[in-house]
Each structure stands twice: as structure tokens, then as C-alpha cells.
Write a protein that holds these residues in place. Structure first.
Motif, PDB file in Angstrom:
ATOM      1  N   ARG A 103       0.840  -1.199   0.000  1.00  0.00           N
ATOM      2  CA  ARG A 103       0.000   0.000   0.000  1.00  0.00           C
ATOM      3  C   ARG A 103       0.871   1.244   0.000  1.00  0.00           C
ATOM      4  NH1 ARG A 103      -2.198   3.762   3.341  1.00  0.00           N
ATOM      5  NH2 ARG A 103      -4.224   4.539   2.689  1.00  0.00           N
ATOM      6  N   ARG A 105       1.677   4.825   0.883  1.00  0.00           N
ATOM      7  CA  ARG A 105       1.247   5.711   1.969  1.00  0.00           C
ATOM      8  C   ARG A 105       0.925   7.109   1.465  1.00  0.00           C
ATOM      9  NH1 ARG A 105       6.098   8.382   2.923  1.00  0.00           N
ATOM     10  NH2 ARG A 105       7.912   7.039   2.778  1.00  0.00           N
ATOM     11  N   HIS A 141       4.091  -1.415   3.462  1.00  0.00           N
ATOM     12  CA  HIS A 141       3.749   0.006   3.423  1.00  0.00           C
ATOM     13  C   HIS A 141       4.948   0.774   2.895  1.00  0.00           C
ATOM     14  CE1 HIS A 141       0.071  -0.558   5.818  1.00  0.00           C
ATOM     15  NE2 HIS A 141       0.761  -1.537   6.379  1.00  0.00           N
TER      16      HIS A 141
END
Length: 152
Positions: A103, A105, A141
Motif C-alpha cells: 500500500r 502511503r 507500506h
């Protein structure tokens, strides 16, 4: 066993979905059918996104019904519930194909990846510690390619 796949196997998936529900004492209601069909072929939808996509065609389906149904489907192992740090959960149909997420950020983009090394790592931890794994999820992340290239 793949519970749901896009296209021609939807009817088989729905029949199997109904069997899972009935074996646990639940019925295949129209609301449950609508939500599962909305998740078919889609990834990482929030309850609000599902509700927004179906509310016009199915005004009898309220947001609280969507949440309750997703909670039940998660409890039964029919959907996966993912947390990408956005303050709400995202859902996808559970299949045999295990995948992981990265993902961004900055922009929030979610990238799926399938890495056998993660499975090896799980087996290694089990061997070394005696821990018995039921399931696992890994979310990396950081920054996606585009955001990393644009970063100062």
C-alpha cells in the motif's frame, strides 16, 4: 476449493455459497446474494463502496445491512477483511489464491502480489517455534513507483 470466480462459474459459486450458509443455519437472502455478486471480480471494496454501487437498484438494502452481511460472510470465511490503515475495512471474496498487498502511503494505491517466499517464511516460523498458522496476511507500506519517482 475456489468458492467464487468470475464468469461462467458464478452459478456454481452461488450454489456453494448457499450450501455454506445453510450448513451454518443461514439462508441465502437477496441481500446476501447482491453483496456477493458485487464482490465478484472486484477487490478491496469498502462497505460504503458496495452500498453506493447497489443502493439505486436495491433500495431495500441499507448500509447497516451491508455491514452486518459482510461481518457474517467474514465470520463464515466467505470474504476476507483487509485493513490498509485507512480507518475502515475493505473486503474481497476468499479464494484459494493467497495474495499479499503493498500500500502506497502517499496516494493509497494497493498493489497485489503473490510471493512464495512469504509461504516459505511462514513454514520456517512454524518449524522453529511450533506455532500453528491458521492464516496470515502481509501488507507492505511505502511508496508506489509513481510516488517514489515524484518524491523529492
Amino acid at each position: 476449493m475456489i468458492l467464487f470466480e468470475a464468469g461462467a462459474t458464478l452459478i456454481f459459486g452461488m450454489m456453494e455459497f448457499e450450501q455454506i450458509l445453510r450448513s451454518r443455519g443461514y439462508r441465502l437472502t437477496n441481500q446476501r446474494r447482491v453483496i456477493v455478486r458485487e464482490l465478484e471480480g472486484e477487490r478491496h471494496l469498502s462497505a460504503e463502496e458496495i452500498y453506493d454501487r447497489v443502493k439505486e437498484e436495491h433500495p431495500e438494502l441499507g448500509l447497516s445491512t451491508v455491514y452486518r452481511t459482510l461481518d457474517l460472510l467474514h465470520e463464515l470465511g466467505i470474504v476476507r477483511k483487509e485493513d490498509f490503515g485507512e480507518g475502515y475495512s475493505r473486503y474481497e471474496l476468499a479464494t484459494e489464491r493467497m495474495h499479499h498487498h503493498a500500500r502506497c502511503r502517499r496516494c493509497g494505491k494497493v498493489i497485489e502480489f503473490n510471493e512464495e517466499l512469504m509461504e516459505y517464511l511462514t513454514l520456517q516460523v512454524e518449524r522453529e517455534t511450533g506455532f500453528v498458522t491458521d492464516s496470515y496476511e502481509i501488507t507492505l507500506h511505502g511508496l508506489c513507483r509513481e510516488c517514489a519517482a515524484a518524491a523529492p
